[in-house]
Design a protein around this motif. Sequence first.
Motif, PDB file in Angstrom:
ATOM      1  N   MET A   1       0.806  -1.220   0.000  1.00  0.00           N
ATOM      2  CA  MET A   1       0.000   0.000   0.000  1.00  0.00           C
ATOM      3  C   MET A   1       0.842   1.274   0.000  1.00  0.00           C
ATOM      4  O   MET A   1       0.330   2.364  -0.253  1.00  0.00           O
ATOM      5  CB  MET A   1      -0.913   0.018   1.238  1.00  0.00           C
ATOM      6  N   GLU A   2       2.144   1.143   0.254  1.00  0.00           N
ATOM      7  CA  GLU A   2       2.985   2.334   0.414  1.00  0.00           C
ATOM      8  C   GLU A   2       2.961   3.268  -0.799  1.00  0.00           C
ATOM      9  O   GLU A   2       2.767   4.492  -0.632  1.00  0.00           O
ATOM     10  CB  GLU A   2       4.416   1.912   0.755  1.00  0.00           C
ATOM     11  N   PRO A   3       3.080   2.774  -2.045  1.00  0.00           N
ATOM     12  CA  PRO A   3       3.030   3.695  -3.187  1.00  0.00           C
ATOM     13  C   PRO A   3       1.682   4.418  -3.297  1.00  0.00           C
ATOM     14  O   PRO A   3       1.639   5.610  -3.625  1.00  0.00           O
ATOM     15  CB  PRO A   3       3.279   2.783  -4.396  1.00  0.00           C
ATOM     16  N   PHE A   4       0.610   3.686  -3.019  1.00  0.00           N
ATOM     17  CA  PHE A   4      -0.721   4.301  -3.109  1.00  0.00           C
ATOM     18  C   PHE A   4      -0.882   5.396  -2.063  1.00  0.00           C
ATOM     19  O   PHE A   4      -1.386   6.484  -2.357  1.00  0.00           O
ATOM     20  CB  PHE A   4      -1.813   3.241  -2.924  1.00  0.00           C
ATOM     21  N   LEU A   5      -0.448   5.132  -0.846  1.00  0.00           N
ATOM     22  CA  LEU A   5      -0.545   6.129   0.220  1.00  0.00           C
ATOM     23  C   LEU A   5       0.276   7.372  -0.115  1.00  0.00           C
ATOM     24  O   LEU A   5      -0.146   8.503   0.161  1.00  0.00           O
ATOM     25  CB  LEU A   5      -0.085   5.531   1.552  1.00  0.00           C
TER      26      LEU A   5
ATOM     27  N   PRO B   1     -10.513  14.529  -2.463  1.00  0.00           N
ATOM     28  CA  PRO B   1     -10.562  13.143  -2.952  1.00  0.00           C
ATOM     29  C   PRO B   1      -9.575  12.246  -2.208  1.00  0.00           C
ATOM     30  O   PRO B   1      -9.889  11.087  -1.896  1.00  0.00           O
ATOM     31  CB  PRO B   1     -10.185  13.276  -4.432  1.00  0.00           C
ATOM     32  N   GLU B   2      -8.395  12.789  -1.915  1.00  0.00           N
ATOM     33  CA  GLU B   2      -7.375  12.002  -1.219  1.00  0.00           C
ATOM     34  C   GLU B   2      -7.816  11.663   0.206  1.00  0.00           C
ATOM     35  O   GLU B   2      -7.656  10.534   0.676  1.00  0.00           O
ATOM     36  CB  GLU B   2      -6.051  12.766  -1.175  1.00  0.00           C
ATOM     37  N   ALA B   3      -8.397  12.644   0.893  1.00  0.00           N
ATOM     38  CA  ALA B   3      -8.861  12.415   2.265  1.00  0.00           C
ATOM     39  C   ALA B   3      -9.967  11.365   2.296  1.00  0.00           C
ATOM     40  O   ALA B   3      -9.999  10.498   3.180  1.00  0.00           O
ATOM     41  CB  ALA B   3      -9.356  13.721   2.883  1.00  0.00           C
ATOM     42  N   ALA B   4     -10.886  11.435   1.329  1.00  0.00           N
ATOM     43  CA  ALA B   4     -11.975  10.453   1.280  1.00  0.00           C
ATOM     44  C   ALA B   4     -11.424   9.039   1.102  1.00  0.00           C
ATOM     45  O   ALA B   4     -11.906   8.082   1.732  1.00  0.00           O
ATOM     46  CB  ALA B   4     -12.941  10.803   0.139  1.00  0.00           C
ATOM     47  N   ARG B   5     -10.395   8.896   0.260  1.00  0.00           N
ATOM     48  CA  ARG B   5      -9.798   7.565   0.049  1.00  0.00           C
ATOM     49  C   ARG B   5      -9.100   7.069   1.310  1.00  0.00           C
ATOM     50  O   ARG B   5      -9.206   5.888   1.668  1.00  0.00           O
ATOM     51  CB  ARG B   5      -8.808   7.626  -1.116  1.00  0.00           C
TER      52      ARG B   5
ATOM     53  N   MET C   1       0.420  11.333   1.568  1.00  0.00           N
ATOM     54  CA  MET C   1       0.903  10.984   2.902  1.00  0.00           C
ATOM     55  C   MET C   1       2.425  10.841   2.894  1.00  0.00           C
ATOM     56  O   MET C   1       2.984  10.193   1.995  1.00  0.00           O
ATOM     57  CB  MET C   1       0.258   9.669   3.376  1.00  0.00           C
ATOM     58  N   PRO C   2       3.124  11.411   3.864  1.00  0.00           N
ATOM     59  CA  PRO C   2       4.590  11.307   3.923  1.00  0.00           C
ATOM     60  C   PRO C   2       5.011   9.948   4.501  1.00  0.00           C
ATOM     61  O   PRO C   2       5.276   9.822   5.702  1.00  0.00           O
ATOM     62  CB  PRO C   2       4.968  12.464   4.850  1.00  0.00           C
ATOM     63  N   VAL C   3       5.049   8.937   3.644  1.00  0.00           N
ATOM     64  CA  VAL C   3       5.339   7.574   4.110  1.00  0.00           C
ATOM     65  C   VAL C   3       6.590   7.014   3.442  1.00  0.00           C
ATOM     66  O   VAL C   3       7.037   7.490   2.401  1.00  0.00           O
ATOM     67  CB  VAL C   3       4.142   6.631   3.832  1.00  0.00           C
ATOM     68  N   ARG C   4       7.108   5.970   4.066  1.00  0.00           N
ATOM     69  CA  ARG C   4       8.226   5.219   3.498  1.00  0.00           C
ATOM     70  C   ARG C   4       8.139   3.798   4.040  1.00  0.00           C
ATOM     71  O   ARG C   4       7.382   3.519   4.979  1.00  0.00           O
ATOM     72  CB  ARG C   4       9.552   5.852   3.893  1.00  0.00           C
ATOM     73  N   LEU C   5       8.907   2.907   3.438  1.00  0.00           N
ATOM     74  CA  LEU C   5       9.003   1.545   3.948  1.00  0.00           C
ATOM     75  C   LEU C   5      10.214   1.441   4.866  1.00  0.00           C
ATOM     76  O   LEU C   5      11.316   1.843   4.499  1.00  0.00           O
ATOM     77  CB  LEU C   5       9.133   0.548   2.797  1.00  0.00           C
TER      78      LEU C   5
END
Length: 229
Positions: free
Chosen positions: A150-154, A185-189, A159-163
């Motif tokens: 899910m990391e690429p989608f987030l 749209p991003e918040a709803a997802r 969202m400031p994410v990494r693995l």
Amino acid sequence: MPKSKRNKQVTLSKTKKKGRDHKEGIVNSIKDASEKYSSVYVFSFENMRNQKLKEFREQLKSSSRFFLGSNKVMQVALGRSPSDEIRPGLYKLSKLLRGDAGMVFTNLDKGEVERLFNEFEEYDFARTGTIATEKVDLKEGPLEQFTHEMEPFLRKQGMPVRLNKGVVELVSDYVVCEEGKPLSPEAARILRLLGIKMATFRLHLICRWSPEEFELYIDGPDDSDVEGS
């Protein structure tokens, strides 16, 4: 005995999207329902969910009939004035068919209809543009509810994410949405992924008509005009 207005011809020239036959079918169905059922209610809705409404309609199928769609077509069917209404007083309902609204013709008694509508409430995931009912913020650190796929989608949702060793990690605090502001749209997802439901599908009774009386449930800007007409 007054002459029935049910078979009076009406013009549909001002409503041109779905075809004349379709609209005439709706008009005729509403006219038939006005004779078959003992009362009719106008209601409004918010956060419409078609499947939930279908289930509610099915529940009342044996005693009631719902109409939703073009307000103009429903207004034409009911009549817009005393001179073209299909039954005395029904034109008052057409004045209240505005925005997100519908009608239900029913043989249920008044108390049962009020109970069913007041109790109807379905929670669901909010869509883009819905006003957030609360602030949702995520703290820096691992997001173990998400798999590494899910990391690429987030990241695409902002969202400031990494693995980090195969675990999705938030590298800084992140506000998904603010209370009282429309959802992007991003918040709803993201809220859907988090399992947070902010939309409530509700039905609100506006008015009731029966051969004996007309009753308003909700005050509106033109109610005095409706009552006084």
